[in-house]
Design an enzyme around this catalytic site. Structure first.
Site, PDB file in Angstrom:
ATOM      1  N   GLU A 162       0.832  -1.209   0.000  1.00  0.00           N
ATOM      2  CA  GLU A 162       0.000   0.000   0.000  1.00  0.00           C
ATOM      3  C   GLU A 162       0.867   1.260   0.000  1.00  0.00           C
ATOM      4  O   GLU A 162       0.544   2.250  -0.661  1.00  0.00           O
ATOM      5  CB  GLU A 162      -0.929  -0.007   1.210  1.00  0.00           C
ATOM      6  CG  GLU A 162      -1.889  -1.181   1.256  1.00  0.00           C
ATOM      7  CD  GLU A 162      -2.719  -1.312  -0.005  1.00  0.00           C
ATOM      8  OE1 GLU A 162      -3.153  -0.284  -0.554  1.00  0.00           O
ATOM      9  OE2 GLU A 162      -2.919  -2.447  -0.462  1.00  0.00           O
ATOM     10  N   GLU A 210      -0.276  -2.560  -9.633  1.00  0.00           N
ATOM     11  CA  GLU A 210      -0.187  -3.582  -8.593  1.00  0.00           C
ATOM     12  C   GLU A 210       1.144  -4.329  -8.663  1.00  0.00           C
ATOM     13  O   GLU A 210       1.717  -4.714  -7.636  1.00  0.00           O
ATOM     14  CB  GLU A 210      -1.345  -4.570  -8.735  1.00  0.00           C
ATOM     15  CG  GLU A 210      -2.717  -3.983  -8.443  1.00  0.00           C
ATOM     16  CD  GLU A 210      -2.837  -3.456  -7.026  1.00  0.00           C
ATOM     17  OE1 GLU A 210      -2.411  -4.158  -6.094  1.00  0.00           O
ATOM     18  OE2 GLU A 210      -3.339  -2.328  -6.857  1.00  0.00           O
TER      19      GLU A 210
END
Length: 314
Positions: A162, A210
């Site tokens: 994150e 990602e």
């Protein structure tokens, strides 16, 4: 990770939760400290995935995208997202779930980024995501089921993933993508075909982003098996079976997927399978991080960190 579905300033190493007596023993039992390396001069482009670079350029080249973004990321939308998460979660701090707070602070220190707020939210769906609302401090939300599913070292890899979104300035685009996929077709002046094209482009960018953030997770964990284990558990893990899962077998499964999808028909099915996904398939992410962990690029980053720390210790 941000989702999983897995304003920079240098943090002082003195930021740690207060630990005394019995709590100190309990803390040492649960928290697996990341390696002591710190990437003081780390730049986002040092670990950005090539597909992330490519799709970011394509996204920025779409005419009128910024105007649509302003329409979607209005004050009301921002407040809804902010209040929804703050009002239904627990804010982690030195005095609230200090073990998780320390994992976040340490991961942020290693990546040389300011630690965002961290919230823990009750949910049976293992997930974590990042929201960056303009003018406000970004925050990360982790679901309780993900905390239960992962070891502390694996959970720190998720937090690092994150942080990778924030390190690479993905935050606003992530928020944009989430809102667009939910409400683009209701935005005045945006036709359905245009909205569909934007959604496809954003999802393509998000899948590439990602892969970049999985690399950030590896830079903090400094053990590819930790990151692959996270992906394996997201694909088919549960607390009662965690001690029987095998990372090497999962990587072999990833290689078999590559072979099965290498034919023309397999290639078509693979693209159809992933086209509408916000994240690459777990087996593909596992293969990518395994390959990058063997690369000269990754080894050079570790060597730079080692050299920086060696100088600091003299």
């Amino acid at each position: 990770m941000a989702s999983l579905c897995f304003s920079p300033s240098i943090l002082s190493c003195k930021i740690k939760p207060p630990i005394t007596g019995f709590r100190k023993q309990r803390f040492s039992r649960f928290v697996c400290r990341a390696a002591s390396l710190t990437f003081r001069d780390l730049d986002a482009d040092d670990f950005r995935h090539p597909l992330d670079r490519q799709n970011t350029l394509l996204l920025r080249a779409i005419p009128g995208l910024n105007d649509i973004g302003k329409a979607l990321l209005g004050t009301v939308s921002e407040q809804i997202m902010l209040l929804e998460n703050i009002g239904t979660s627990v804010l982690v701090s030195e005095n609230q779930l200090p073990e998780l707070h320390y994992l976040m602070v340490e991961a942020a220190r290693i990546l040389n980024i300011e630690a965002p707020d961290l919230y823990i939210r009750q949910s049976p769906v293992p997930n974590a995501y990042t929201l960056a609302v303009s003018g406000k401090k970004p925050f990360v939300v982790v679901h309780t089921s993900l905390v239960e599913l992962l070891s502390r070292k694996e959970l720190q890899a998720v937090l690092a993933h994150e942080l990778g979104h924030l390190k690479c300035d993905h935050g606003v685009w992530l928020t944009f993508a989430n809102i667009l996929t939910l409400g683009a077709y209701t935005v005045p002046g945006v036709g359905s075909l245009i909205a569909q094209r934007l959604e496809e482009q954003l999802l393509r960018w998000l899948r590439a982003a990602e892969l970049t953030c999985d690399r950030a997770a590896l830079l903090v964990a400094q053990d590819p098996k930790v990151v692959v284990s996270v992906l394996m558990k997201l694909a088919g893990g549960c607390p009662s079976l965690s001690d029987q899962l095998n990372v090497d077998a999962f990587l072999e499964q990833a290689r078999s997927y590559d072979k099965a999808s290498s034919s023309p028909v397999g290639w078509y099915i693979r693209n159809a399978q992933t086209r509408q996904l916000s994240h690459p398939l777990p087996v593909l992410r596992a293969r990518e991080i395994d390959e990058w962990s063997r690369s000269q690029e990754y080894r050079s980053l570790l060597q730079r960190a080692i050299q920086v720390n060696s100088v600091q210790k003299i």
